[in-house]
Design an enzyme around this catalytic site. Structure first.
Site, PDB file in Angstrom:
ATOM      1  N   GLU A   1       0.848  -1.203   0.000  1.00  0.00           N
ATOM      2  CA  GLU A   1       0.000   0.000   0.000  1.00  0.00           C
ATOM      3  C   GLU A   1       0.873   1.238   0.000  1.00  0.00           C
ATOM      4  O   GLU A   1       1.786   1.366   0.833  1.00  0.00           O
ATOM      5  CB  GLU A   1      -0.907  -0.036   1.232  1.00  0.00           C
ATOM      6  CG  GLU A   1      -2.301   0.451   0.964  1.00  0.00           C
ATOM      7  CD  GLU A   1      -3.064  -0.398  -0.050  1.00  0.00           C
ATOM      8  OE1 GLU A   1      -3.131   0.019  -1.232  1.00  0.00           O
ATOM      9  OE2 GLU A   1      -3.577  -1.452   0.321  1.00  0.00           O
TER      10      GLU A   1
ATOM     11  N   ASP B   1      -4.302  -1.222 -11.031  1.00  0.00           N
ATOM     12  CA  ASP B   1      -5.653  -1.750 -11.234  1.00  0.00           C
ATOM     13  C   ASP B   1      -5.839  -2.304 -12.639  1.00  0.00           C
ATOM     14  O   ASP B   1      -6.376  -3.385 -12.843  1.00  0.00           O
ATOM     15  CB  ASP B   1      -6.700  -0.654 -10.999  1.00  0.00           C
ATOM     16  CG  ASP B   1      -6.612  -0.066  -9.612  1.00  0.00           C
ATOM     17  OD1 ASP B   1      -5.848  -0.602  -8.787  1.00  0.00           O
ATOM     18  OD2 ASP B   1      -7.306   0.938  -9.358  1.00  0.00           O
TER      19      ASP B   1
END
Ligand code: ADP
Ligand code: MG
Length: 379
Positions: free
Chosen positions: A29, A168
């Site tokens: 992250e 993504d």
């Protein structure tokens, strides 16, 4: 639906179908914009684009999720926003595709997706990659997976106005069924890592209202860049824990903590990929647990609601579950990985305790790791 639904809208059957998944990030992250590593995983939820070439240059698009709405535009004209927010994603993809110079023709498109929208599972990337697959199939464009991902990212960055990284779109395009994808955000090299058959991904959406996400995101990004400059490296990927310590006195506390999270998180991604490859759930539980604590204490992007979800999961299953907040922070979802047999215990605990602790209700999705872009021709 599918073929019949398409015929109802457009009068003749679809020629093909392109589909791409939503995703969740297992770990890694805020490492993406620091040129580090991430370990996302495609879900079984997918966006499907059924298509048929048209004899003119028009792009005509409908979505089963937005009944009664329809967009129509010239595929060779420069990008122009239309009146339907969802259809602008298709316009953006078409505009991004124009940069390749490949010939654009006319096409009828019917979208149908079971990726929950606006929940951090990247329904937008699923749509972009599915539409790119449809355009590439219809017009015979020789697009590589990485190029598809770059075009999807370009659509979001340049035309939708969302400054996302490439994770993504790349995982949506390149994922292999049953596997997570270790992604090097500097070289874009990907390595599929199989997830043991008996494990399930459980996504616990906190439904915590997300606020200040953009400004906080930008603050942290700036702290990382400044820390990087003080250490004298091109990206935090290249910084070692020893270098960080050596320059600590020159940094603000927040610059130091943000950089420390990123440097350690990169190590955790590598270790998690190895633990996953060896089917060691206990190690993964440890690593995701450390990752969550670092998001809470060093990167400071968790909220009481996501902390509570992680605590509830750990109280229910201990080291039999790997759990941490996933995504941009300040709410969003907690990702859990556990054995199929433990899913019920986990979900029951969440339903029993989360409401009482937070006044919120969690939305629970469970999935195996899905496949990336898939193209089917009906001709
Ligand atoms: P996320 O990607 O986290 O789901 P975003 O806000 O980035 O959230 O993207 C969601 C938007 O993508 C929706 O509001 C809609 O405009 C568009 N979208 C996603 N799926 C579909 C679909 N099946 N049909 C039409 N538009 C969709
Ligand atoms: Mg999105």
């Amino acid at each position: 639906m599918t073929v019949t639904g398409f015929e109802q809208h457009f009068g003749s059957p679809a020629q093909g179908e392109s589909s791409a998944p939503g995703r969740v990030n297992l770990i890694g992250e805020f490492t993406d914009y620091n040129e580090g590593w991430v370990l996302p995983c495609a879900l079984e939820f997918r966006c499907r684009a059924h298509w048929r070439r048209r004899p003119d240059n028009k792009i005509v698009v409908v979505s089963q999720e937005y009944p009664g709405e329809r967009d129509e535009f010239d595929g060779n004209a420069p990008y122009q926003q239309g009146s339907l927010p969802w259809a602008n994603y298709v316009r953006a993809v078409v505009a991004a595709s124009q940069t390749t110079g490949y010939p654009m023709g006319g096409i009828d498109l019917l979208l149908h997706s079971n990726v929950p929208q606006g929940r951090g599972l990247s329904s937008s990337a699923a749509l972009e990659v599915a539409v790119l697959g449809a355009l590439a199939s219809a017009f015979d464009w020789p697009l590589e997976t990485t190029e598809i991902a770059r075009l999807g990212q370009l659509a979001e960055n340049q035309f939708i106005g969302c400054q996302c990284g490439i994770m993504d779109q790349l995982v949506s395009a390149a994922a292999e069924p049953g596997s997570a994808l270790l992604l090097d955000c500097q070289s874009l090299e990907t390595t599929a890592i199989g997830i043991p058959e008996q494990w399930t991904l459980v996504v616990l959406d906190s439904n915590h209202p997300r606020q200040l996400v953009d400004s906080e995101y930008n603050d942290r990004r700036r702290d990382c860049e400044l820390a990087c400059r003080i250490i004298g490296v091109n990206s935090l990927r290249a910084a070692t824990p020893a270098q960080l310590e050596a320059y600590r006195s020159e940094m603000t506390t927040s610059q130091f903590l943000r950089a420390k999270h990123v440097i350690e998180e990169n190590q955790r991604v590598q270790a998690s990929a190895e633990a996953l490859a060896n089917g060691r759930l206990t190690d993964l539980a440890q690593l995701l647990g450390e990752g969550h604590r670092s998001l809470a204490d060093q990167f400071e992007v968790t909220v009481a609601a996501t902390d509570a979800l992680v605590a509830i999961a750990k109280a229910a299953l201990g080291d039999r579950v790997a759990a941490r907040q996933t995504g941009g922070g300040f709410g969003g979802a907690v990702i859990c990985l556990c054995h199929h047999d433990d899913v019920e215990t986990l979900v029951t605990a969440v339903h029993q305790e989360y409401g009482a602790r937070t006044g919120l209700e969690a939305t629970v999705f469970s999935s195996r790791a899905g496949a990336g872009l898939e193209l089917v021709s009906y001709d």
